[in-house]
Design a protein around this motif. Structure first.
Motif, PDB file in Angstrom:
ATOM      1  N   LEU A   1       0.843  -1.194   0.000  1.00 40.41           N
ATOM      2  CA  LEU A   1       0.000   0.000   0.000  1.00 40.41           C
ATOM      3  C   LEU A   1       0.878   1.243   0.000  1.00 40.41           C
ATOM      4  CD1 LEU A   1      -2.722  -0.918   2.667  1.00 40.41           C
ATOM      5  CD2 LEU A   1      -2.934  -1.040   0.188  1.00 40.41           C
ATOM      6  N   VAL A   2       0.728   2.079  -1.028  1.00 43.70           N
ATOM      7  CA  VAL A   2       1.474   3.343  -1.114  1.00 43.70           C
ATOM      8  C   VAL A   2       0.522   4.441  -1.584  1.00 43.70           C
ATOM      9  CG1 VAL A   2       3.729   2.279  -1.533  1.00 43.70           C
ATOM     10  CG2 VAL A   2       2.245   2.804  -3.467  1.00 43.70           C
ATOM     11  N   PRO A   3       0.817   5.715  -1.249  1.00 48.11           N
ATOM     12  CA  PRO A   3      -0.101   6.795  -1.597  1.00 48.11           C
ATOM     13  C   PRO A   3       0.101   7.340  -3.005  1.00 48.11           C
ATOM     14  CG  PRO A   3       1.705   7.657  -0.285  1.00 48.11           C
ATOM     15  CD  PRO A   3       1.918   6.167  -0.383  1.00 48.11           C
ATOM     16  N   ASP A   4      -0.954   7.988  -3.528  1.00 49.77           N
ATOM     17  CA  ASP A   4      -0.828   8.753  -4.762  1.00 49.77           C
ATOM     18  C   ASP A   4      -0.548  10.215  -4.408  1.00 49.77           C
ATOM     19  OD1 ASP A   4      -3.233   9.813  -3.896  1.00 49.77           O
ATOM     20  OD2 ASP A   4      -4.438   8.927  -5.491  1.00 49.77           O
ATOM     21  N   ARG A   5      -0.590  11.102  -5.393  1.00 55.43           N
ATOM     22  CA  ARG A   5      -0.245  12.503  -5.131  1.00 55.43           C
ATOM     23  C   ARG A   5      -1.271  13.205  -4.240  1.00 55.43           C
ATOM     24  NH1 ARG A   5      -1.349  12.895 -10.768  1.00 55.43           N
ATOM     25  NH2 ARG A   5       0.884  13.100 -11.191  1.00 55.43           N
ATOM     26  N   GLU A   6      -2.473  12.607  -4.106  1.00 60.06           N
ATOM     27  CA  GLU A   6      -3.484  13.165  -3.217  1.00 60.06           C
ATOM     28  C   GLU A   6      -3.399  12.580  -1.808  1.00 60.06           C
ATOM     29  OE1 GLU A   6      -5.245  15.627  -4.361  1.00 60.06           O
ATOM     30  OE2 GLU A   6      -4.396  15.370  -6.373  1.00 60.06           O
ATOM     31  N   GLY A   7      -2.459  11.653  -1.617  1.00 55.77           N
ATOM     32  CA  GLY A   7      -2.313  11.022  -0.312  1.00 55.77           C
ATOM     33  C   GLY A   7      -3.197   9.807  -0.115  1.00 55.77           C
ATOM     34  N   THR A   8      -3.866   9.370  -1.172  1.00 59.97           N
ATOM     35  CA  THR A   8      -4.739   8.197  -1.094  1.00 59.97           C
ATOM     36  C   THR A   8      -3.929   6.918  -1.277  1.00 59.97           C
ATOM     37  OG1 THR A   8      -6.601   9.471  -1.992  1.00 59.97           O
ATOM     38  CG2 THR A   8      -6.762   7.061  -2.063  1.00 59.97           C
ATOM     39  N   PHE A   9      -4.014   6.018  -0.295  1.00 64.60           N
ATOM     40  CA  PHE A   9      -3.261   4.764  -0.354  1.00 64.60           C
ATOM     41  C   PHE A   9      -4.021   3.726  -1.185  1.00 64.60           C
ATOM     42  CE2 PHE A   9      -1.141   6.787   3.083  1.00 64.60           C
ATOM     43  CZ  PHE A   9       0.107   6.208   3.193  1.00 64.60           C
ATOM     44  N   ALA A  10      -3.261   2.951  -1.958  1.00 64.50           N
ATOM     45  CA  ALA A  10      -3.847   1.857  -2.731  1.00 64.50           C
ATOM     46  C   ALA A  10      -2.818   0.755  -2.900  1.00 64.50           C
ATOM     47  CB  ALA A  10      -4.331   2.348  -4.094  1.00 64.50           C
ATOM     48  N   ASP A  11      -3.307  -0.442  -3.153  1.00 69.25           N
ATOM     49  CA  ASP A  11      -2.453  -1.610  -3.360  1.00 69.25           C
ATOM     50  C   ASP A  11      -1.854  -1.558  -4.763  1.00 69.25           C
ATOM     51  OD1 ASP A  11      -1.236  -4.066  -3.115  1.00 69.25           O
ATOM     52  OD2 ASP A  11      -3.080  -5.176  -2.666  1.00 69.25           O
ATOM     53  N   VAL A  12      -0.548  -1.830  -4.875  1.00 70.94           N
ATOM     54  CA  VAL A  12       0.128  -1.722  -6.175  1.00 70.94           C
ATOM     55  C   VAL A  12       0.764  -3.031  -6.626  1.00 70.94           C
ATOM     56  CG1 VAL A  12       0.517   0.765  -5.976  1.00 70.94           C
ATOM     57  CG2 VAL A  12       2.262  -0.827  -5.099  1.00 70.94           C
ATOM     58  N   VAL A  13       0.354  -4.171  -6.048  1.00 70.67           N
ATOM     59  CA  VAL A  13       0.838  -5.469  -6.518  1.00 70.67           C
ATOM     60  C   VAL A  13      -0.323  -6.433  -6.683  1.00 70.67           C
ATOM     61  CG1 VAL A  13       3.201  -5.325  -5.644  1.00 70.67           C
ATOM     62  CG2 VAL A  13       1.381  -6.220  -4.162  1.00 70.67           C
ATOM     63  N   LEU A  14      -0.216  -7.298  -7.692  1.00 72.04           N
ATOM     64  CA  LEU A  14      -1.230  -8.323  -7.919  1.00 72.04           C
ATOM     65  C   LEU A  14      -1.062  -9.430  -6.889  1.00 72.04           C
ATOM     66  CD1 LEU A  14      -1.187  -6.718 -10.594  1.00 72.04           C
ATOM     67  CD2 LEU A  14      -1.603  -8.865 -11.793  1.00 72.04           C
ATOM     68  N   GLY A  15      -2.185 -10.038  -6.521  1.00 72.86           N
ATOM     69  CA  GLY A  15      -2.145 -11.117  -5.552  1.00 72.86           C
ATOM     70  C   GLY A  15      -3.534 -11.447  -5.063  1.00 72.86           C
ATOM     71  N   PHE A  16      -3.610 -12.124  -3.900  1.00 73.78           N
ATOM     72  CA  PHE A  16      -4.883 -12.578  -3.350  1.00 73.78           C
ATOM     73  C   PHE A  16      -4.961 -12.236  -1.867  1.00 73.78           C
ATOM     74  CE2 PHE A  16      -3.463 -15.672  -6.624  1.00 73.78           C
ATOM     75  CZ  PHE A  16      -4.437 -15.404  -7.588  1.00 73.78           C
ATOM     76  N   ASP A  17      -6.197 -12.219  -1.342  1.00 73.54           N
ATOM     77  CA  ASP A  17      -6.419 -11.877   0.063  1.00 73.54           C
ATOM     78  C   ASP A  17      -6.417 -13.094   0.983  1.00 73.54           C
ATOM     79  OD1 ASP A  17      -6.643  -9.091  -0.328  1.00 73.54           O
ATOM     80  OD2 ASP A  17      -8.714  -9.320  -0.992  1.00 73.54           O
ATOM     81  N   SER A  18      -6.305 -14.286   0.410  1.00 77.68           N
ATOM     82  CA  SER A  18      -6.274 -15.499   1.227  1.00 77.68           C
ATOM     83  C   SER A  18      -5.297 -16.496   0.627  1.00 77.68           C
ATOM     84  CB  SER A  18      -7.673 -16.126   1.315  1.00 77.68           C
ATOM     85  OG  SER A  18      -8.120 -16.516   0.035  1.00 77.68           O
ATOM     86  N   LEU A  19      -4.976 -17.545   1.380  1.00 78.20           N
ATOM     87  CA  LEU A  19      -3.975 -18.515   0.926  1.00 78.20           C
ATOM     88  C   LEU A  19      -4.486 -19.405  -0.201  1.00 78.20           C
ATOM     89  CD1 LEU A  19      -1.162 -19.814   1.358  1.00 78.20           C
ATOM     90  CD2 LEU A  19      -2.266 -21.367   3.002  1.00 78.20           C
ATOM     91  N   ALA A  20      -5.785 -19.756  -0.173  1.00 79.52           N
ATOM     92  CA  ALA A  20      -6.319 -20.763  -1.099  1.00 79.52           C
ATOM     93  C   ALA A  20      -5.992 -20.492  -2.568  1.00 79.52           C
ATOM     94  CB  ALA A  20      -7.832 -20.903  -0.896  1.00 79.52           C
ATOM     95  N   PRO A  21      -6.158 -19.262  -3.085  1.00 73.01           N
ATOM     96  CA  PRO A  21      -5.833 -19.042  -4.501  1.00 73.01           C
ATOM     97  C   PRO A  21      -4.351 -19.233  -4.819  1.00 73.01           C
ATOM     98  CG  PRO A  21      -7.210 -17.272  -3.648  1.00 73.01           C
ATOM     99  CD  PRO A  21      -6.751 -18.066  -2.481  1.00 73.01           C
ATOM    100  N   TYR A  22      -3.475 -18.958  -3.856  1.00 73.48           N
ATOM    101  CA  TYR A  22      -2.051 -19.214  -4.082  1.00 73.48           C
ATOM    102  C   TYR A  22      -1.791 -20.712  -4.194  1.00 73.48           C
ATOM    103  CZ  TYR A  22      -1.067 -14.322  -2.869  1.00 73.48           C
ATOM    104  OH  TYR A  22      -1.026 -12.947  -2.848  1.00 73.48           O
ATOM    105  N   LEU A  23      -2.496 -21.509  -3.376  1.00 72.12           N
ATOM    106  CA  LEU A  23      -2.325 -22.961  -3.420  1.00 72.12           C
ATOM    107  C   LEU A  23      -2.892 -23.552  -4.706  1.00 72.12           C
ATOM    108  CD1 LEU A  23      -3.364 -23.887   0.239  1.00 72.12           C
ATOM    109  CD2 LEU A  23      -1.042 -23.646  -0.665  1.00 72.12           C
ATOM    110  N   ALA A  24      -3.896 -22.897  -5.286  1.00 68.47           N
ATOM    111  CA  ALA A  24      -4.559 -23.419  -6.476  1.00 68.47           C
ATOM    112  C   ALA A  24      -3.740 -23.228  -7.744  1.00 68.47           C
ATOM    113  CB  ALA A  24      -5.925 -22.756  -6.637  1.00 68.47           C
TER     114      ALA A  24
END
Length: 381
Positions: free
Chosen positions: A73-96
């Motif tokens: 999570l890093v900010p833009d020029r307005e200070g709004t944070f957002a995720d900048v890497v692809l991935g998943f929120d849980s382990l299961a998709p990584y295992l799949a």
């Protein structure tokens, strides 16, 4: 007297307010680390998710399963944070199964032709898992194992020290390889990855991280992002993305990224033979280097958000990949991962180096210690 007393009260209040503000600023600059359960592997081992936060609010999530960076999570020029890497929120998709989102890659990042190499008169056969070749360590590389983790913390730095021992013969590689990887998050918004390894017999090693970056905050594809790579040549490859042995000058080609260039501009030149082979960018750039050490090798900028990433490394090459093989079947973080939705800058030695004696060597011997460092630094531009 009454007015003097009231004035004194106001002064005391202001002083106390100033002290509290100072304390708040001090608290803000303290980095933190936390841990939670992420899920069970098929072997019944618990994967854990670590959250690293620096004094600026930058957040990096890393799991001990595959040493995977799941979130930045890093900010833009307005200070709004957002995720900048692809991935998943849980382990299961990584295992799949996934295309190495955020993973530690080893023993050998990138391709080895036909999965074969000769070392000191001995022939070794690795698993074939990418067309006719071996890719990223084989069928169960470092991206699919549980790493031992030790937390590292100070007021200005927070990080993880990961350990894994790859046994002699694992995935066909010779030698017992003991690996240490350090992830460090600093208050200048840099995520630094340091690699060390030792072996008890001659082997080959080429470690990297395979994060897919998207500085839009996963809002759209990466075609509008500007990339620069400080390299005068690339490693030319054949139809199976194995080096031909030749280095190709970037001058006058879509691979000339010595100045910031929109990704779309290069990829759209699909008449170029090398672009056709890779289906876009999937090549190793040969970094301009006069001496060993950590130097800036690449930058990425998203004009819309202002997010800017600088890449520093000790490595001789960087594989720039534009997610040519994502096809929309994978989804994560509420987003569909289609073609060109991320870009990778995998710092490394060159592909197929064990079979290319003219390339910088990837051989590690018992009397040596493998070292490599890469840093991804985020800012606004």
């Amino acid at each position: 007297m009454k007015s003097s007393y009231q004035l004194l009260q106001v002064i005391l209040i202001l002083l106390l307010f100033g002290c509290n503000q100072s304390k708040n600023r001090e608290v803000k600059m303290i980095s933190t680390i936390s841990k939670e359960e992420f899920g069970l592997t098929p072997e019944g081992k618990m994967a854990e998710l670590y959250t690293l936060t620096n004094g600026n609010g930058m957040v990096v999530n890393i799991t001990n399963y595959g040493g995977i960076v799941t979130k930045i999570l890093v900010p833009d020029r307005e200070g709004t944070f957002a995720d900048v890497v692809l991935g998943f929120d849980s382990l299961a998709p990584y295992l799949a199964g996934h295309p190495f989102f955020g993973a530690l890659v080893g023993r050998y990042g990138n391709r080895i032709a036909k999965g074969r190499f000769e070392l000191d008169g001995n022939d070794y056969q690795l698993p074939i898992n990418n067309g006719p070749n071996s890719l990223h360590g084989g069928l169960k590389g470092f991206d699919k194992v549980i790493w031992e983790v030790q937390e590292v913390k100070s007021d200005s730095v927070v990080g993880l020290e990961l350990h894994y021992t790859s046994q002699d013969g694992e995935e066909g590689f010779p030698g017992t390889l003991k690996v240490t990887v350090n992830y460090t998050l600093t208050n200048d918004n840099a995520l630094t990855i340091g690699y060390k390894a030792t072996t008890d017999k001659p082997t080959v090693v080429n470690l990297t991280n395979h994060s897919y970056f998207n500085l839009t905050g996963l809002k759209e594809d990466i075609m509008g992002q500007e990339v620069s790579i400080l390299a005068d040549s690339i490693v030319s490859v054949d139809e199976t993305l194995i080096p031909t042995g030749e280095l190709m000058a970037v001058e006058g080609t879509p691979f000339d990224l010595r100045k910031p260039t929109m990704v779309k501009k290069g990829i759209d030149q699909d008449s170029d033979p090398q672009i056709k082979i890779g289906g876009g960018y999937d090549h190793c750039w040969v970094i301009n280097r006069q001496a060993p050490g950590m130097i800036k090798i690449a930058t990425v900028r998203d004009p819309a958000s202002g997010r800017f990433m600088e890449v520093f490394s000790t490595e001789p090459g960087v594989q720039f990949y534009t997610a040519n093989f994502l096809d929309g079947r994978l989804k994560g973080k509420g987003v569909t991962y289609g073609k060109r939705f991320g870009l990778c800058l995998e710092t490394q030695h060159f592909p197929d180096s064990p079979n290319q004696p003219q390339f910088p060597s990837t051989v590690l011997r018992p009397e040596q210690e493998y070292h490599s460092s890469t840093s991804y630094r985020f800012s606004i531009q």
